[in-house]
Write an enzyme that holds these catalytic residues in place. Structure first.
Site, PDB file in Angstrom:
ATOM      1  N   LYS A 236     -29.416 -65.365  59.948  1.00 30.76           N
ATOM      2  CA  LYS A 236     -28.084 -65.969  60.026  1.00 30.76           C
ATOM      3  C   LYS A 236     -27.416 -65.469  61.305  1.00 30.76           C
ATOM      4  CE  LYS A 236     -24.362 -67.661  57.420  1.00 30.76           C
ATOM      5  NZ  LYS A 236     -23.802 -68.343  58.582  1.00 30.76           N
TER       6      LYS A 236
ATOM      7  N   CYS B 231     -26.611 -48.380  58.764  1.00 32.03           N
ATOM      8  CA  CYS B 231     -28.073 -48.253  58.895  1.00 32.03           C
ATOM      9  C   CYS B 231     -28.638 -48.834  60.189  1.00 32.03           C
ATOM     10  CB  CYS B 231     -28.742 -48.885  57.696  1.00 32.03           C
ATOM     11  SG  CYS B 231     -28.126 -48.208  56.161  1.00 32.03           S
TER      12      CYS B 231
HETATM   13  C1  UGA Z   1     -29.918 -52.461  55.527  1.00 36.41           C
HETATM   14  C2  UGA Z   1     -31.259 -53.006  55.012  1.00 36.41           C
HETATM   15  O1  UGA Z   1     -31.136 -54.405  54.738  1.00 36.41           O
HETATM   16  C3  UGA Z   1     -31.714 -52.281  53.746  1.00 36.41           C
HETATM   17  O2  UGA Z   1     -32.995 -52.734  53.362  1.00 36.41           O
HETATM   18  C4  UGA Z   1     -31.776 -50.769  54.055  1.00 36.41           C
HETATM   19  O3  UGA Z   1     -32.126 -50.021  52.893  1.00 36.41           O
HETATM   20  C5  UGA Z   1     -30.416 -50.300  54.520  1.00 36.41           C
HETATM   21  O4  UGA Z   1     -30.039 -51.044  55.702  1.00 36.41           O
HETATM   22  C6  UGA Z   1     -30.536 -48.828  54.834  1.00 36.41           C
HETATM   23  O5  UGA Z   1     -31.259 -48.482  55.780  1.00 36.41           O
HETATM   24  O6  UGA Z   1     -30.028 -48.010  54.065  1.00 36.41           O
HETATM   25  P1  UGA Z   1     -27.338 -52.824  54.816  1.00 36.41           P
HETATM   26  O7  UGA Z   1     -27.016 -52.098  56.079  1.00 36.41           O
HETATM   27  O8  UGA Z   1     -26.685 -52.431  53.552  1.00 36.41           O
HETATM   28  O9  UGA Z   1     -28.934 -52.740  54.516  1.00 36.41           O
HETATM   29  O10 UGA Z   1     -26.960 -54.365  55.020  1.00 36.41           O
HETATM   30  P2  UGA Z   1     -27.712 -55.714  55.396  1.00 36.41           P
HETATM   31  O11 UGA Z   1     -27.491 -56.669  54.301  1.00 36.41           O
HETATM   32  O12 UGA Z   1     -29.086 -55.496  55.836  1.00 36.41           O
HETATM   33  O13 UGA Z   1     -26.816 -56.226  56.635  1.00 36.41           O
HETATM   34  C7  UGA Z   1     -26.719 -55.451  57.833  1.00 36.41           C
HETATM   35  C8  UGA Z   1     -25.928 -56.215  58.891  1.00 36.41           C
HETATM   36  O14 UGA Z   1     -26.669 -57.316  59.373  1.00 36.41           O
HETATM   37  C9  UGA Z   1     -24.601 -56.785  58.406  1.00 36.41           C
HETATM   38  O15 UGA Z   1     -23.610 -56.529  59.367  1.00 36.41           O
HETATM   39  C10 UGA Z   1     -24.841 -58.279  58.278  1.00 36.41           C
HETATM   40  O16 UGA Z   1     -23.687 -59.051  58.506  1.00 36.41           O
HETATM   41  C11 UGA Z   1     -25.868 -58.505  59.389  1.00 36.41           C
HETATM   42  N1  UGA Z   1     -26.735 -59.669  59.163  1.00 36.41           N
HETATM   43  C12 UGA Z   1     -27.621 -59.674  58.141  1.00 36.41           C
HETATM   44  C13 UGA Z   1     -26.667 -60.763  60.027  1.00 36.41           C
HETATM   45  O17 UGA Z   1     -25.872 -60.778  60.988  1.00 36.41           O
HETATM   46  N2  UGA Z   1     -27.508 -61.832  59.821  1.00 36.41           N
HETATM   47  C14 UGA Z   1     -28.396 -61.854  58.802  1.00 36.41           C
HETATM   48  O18 UGA Z   1     -29.139 -62.868  58.670  1.00 36.41           O
HETATM   49  C15 UGA Z   1     -28.441 -60.747  57.931  1.00 36.41           C
END
Ligand code: UGA
Length: 443
Positions: A251, A260
């Protein structure tokens, strides 16, 4: 089993509550008195869907305890999970001070043989370091086995992820220890991978680095789409049909934040420097992400010129929906840049205002509802795709703002909907709507 979890942050709390839910006797230890007091009274210091009810239930049934006392926590534990923070140092490397403290406490207080599982994200070699610290200080008659057991929970869906994760990684060369942990995790029916310690540590970094790369890739592609007049959403949809690529985690938006990805990508880059392996790809991933977080203010200036004394409604402060966490959130970059431009900012977020206020103080105003934030604004910037934000009817922008100009950093609205309203709308990787100053792309 008698389990102790060191650290009552996101990972520690979710692990504690979920293991208690599975029927284990769990003690969670932390050094912050305020946190432990709150937890002992059944309140969660973090917002995580489903967590508080599970904490309450297991506290009252006696399956779960919170303490600050290391003797209570460690003396008779059978398994100890280390889930303390591994924050970032100024140079991007990982600060292992809490890991050192906990390892020393474990060595000092244990009275039985114990398995120590590291859930915290730690650089390669750290579990061997933990083993060495404990071995050098523990009573000589006790046996301690340190295992790398990285965590893959996402904030906002951590409880769900605990019970329905994609895999569990157990990094140890000790077969008996691996099978004890396998038994512990068996009820979850999640695939279990047994690896050596260093590979387990690397799986965690490789996963986060790959996911961050996916995001920066699609964001870079979205900037390209803007220039050539394509729509990133159509492109992503078509891309995802290739099974080797898939639809997930592509996305486009204003970059990744949180505790993280920003930290882990920098840590891996830093580690690369130490082993004479410059990680060029990851460096680009980080640079693209930094640039992406600055896009909203750049687009704002291109659209309305000077932002001095302009009232800007910032919708969303959390780094993603369903969390109150603002660590490394795009919103913080946006606020900093807006204030540098002399804008007056009013922010709305359903949950993250208290955490944002701790960082931003009174440099901006905070609104309890979206309409109050939008009132008389010259510009709105959407930084987080909360349901409370993305389902706001479009006439609310039209009716409340002085100039209905919306910069949507998370592509919340379908373009064909926006086109029905007199709103100037700029999003990420998609054509602008009603933008009189729209630059001509590549024709
Ligand atoms: C991330 C990983 O997804 C987990 O698997 C991992 O355990 C965790 O880090 C960690 O190392 O503890 P998290 O940081 O909670 O989890 O959140 P995510 O859902 O992965 O999103 C991270 C960022 O990426 C957010 O700012 C979100 O907006 C962005 N994102 C995510 C996008 O811009 N596009 C996407 O398609 C998905």
């Amino acid at each position: 089993m008698k389990i102790t979890v060191a650290g009552a942050g996101y990972v520690g709390l979710v692990t504690s509550a979920c293991l208690a839910e599975l029927g284990h006797l769990v003690t969670c230890i932390d050094i912050q008195k305020e946190k432990i007091d709150m937890l002992q009274s059944g309140r969660s210091p973090i917002y995580e869907p489903g967590l508080e009810s599970m904490l309450e239930k297991n506290l009252s049934s006696g399956q779960l305890h919170f303490t600050m006392n290391p003797h209570h926590a460690y003396s008779d534990a059978e398994i100890i999970f280390i889930a303390v923070g591994t924050p970032e140092k100024h140079d991007g490397s990982v600060d292992l001070k809490y890991i050192h403290v906990v390892s020393n406490l474990i060595a000092y207080y244990i009275e039985n043989d114990v398995i120590v599982c590291t859930k915290s994200t730690v650089p390669v070699g750290t579990n061997e370091l933990i083993q060495a610290i404990i071995d050098s200080r523990k009573p000589p008659n006790l046996q301690v086995e340190v295992v790398a057991n990285p965590e893959f929970l996402r904030e906002g869906s951590a409880v769900l992820d605990f019970f329905h994760g994609d895999r569990i990684v157990i990094g140890t060369d000790h077969h008996k220890v691996a099978s004890i942990l396998e038994q512990l995790y068996l009820p979850l029916k999640i695939p279990i991978l047994k690896t050596d310690i260093r590979s387990a540590e690397m799986i965690k970094y490789a996963s986060n680095a790959f996911l961050a790369t996916k995001i920066s890739f699609i964001n870079e592609m979205s900037n390209f789409c803007e220039k050539v007049g394509a729509n990133i959403e159509e492109v992503t949809f078509g891309l995802g049909y290739d099974k080797r690529i898939g639809h997930d985690f592509l996305k486009a938006g204003i970059g990744f934040g949180g505790s993280c990805f920003p930290k882990d990508t920098k840590a891996l880059l830093h580690l690369g420097g130490h082993i004479n392996h410059p990680f060029d790809l990851l460096e680009a991933v980080i640079n693209v992400n930094n640039r992406q977080q600055s896009l909203p203010v750049l687009k704002a200036k291109e659209t309305i010129g000077s932002l001095k004394n302009k009232k800007v409604a910032l919708l969303g402060l959390a780094f993603k929906p369903n969390t109150d966490d603002v660590r490394n959130a795009a919103s913080l970059t946006i606020v900093k840049e807006l204030l540098e431009e002399g804008a007056v900012v009013t922010a709305y977020d359903p949950l993250a205002i208290p955490n944002a206020r701790r960082i931003l103080g009174n440099t901006i105003e905070y609104a309890d509802d979206i309409r109050a934030a939008l009132r008389d604004a010259h510009l709105a910037i959407i930084a987080t795709e909360w349901e409370q934000i993305k389902y706001v009817p479009l006439d609310v922008y039209q009716n409340h703002m002085r100039d209905p100009i919306v910069i949507d950093g998370r592509n919340c609205y379908p373009l064909h909907e926006i086109q029905k309203y007199p709103i100037t709308y700029l999003s990420i990787g998609r054509p602008d709507v009603n933008n009189a100053r729209q630059k001509k792309g590549w024709e």
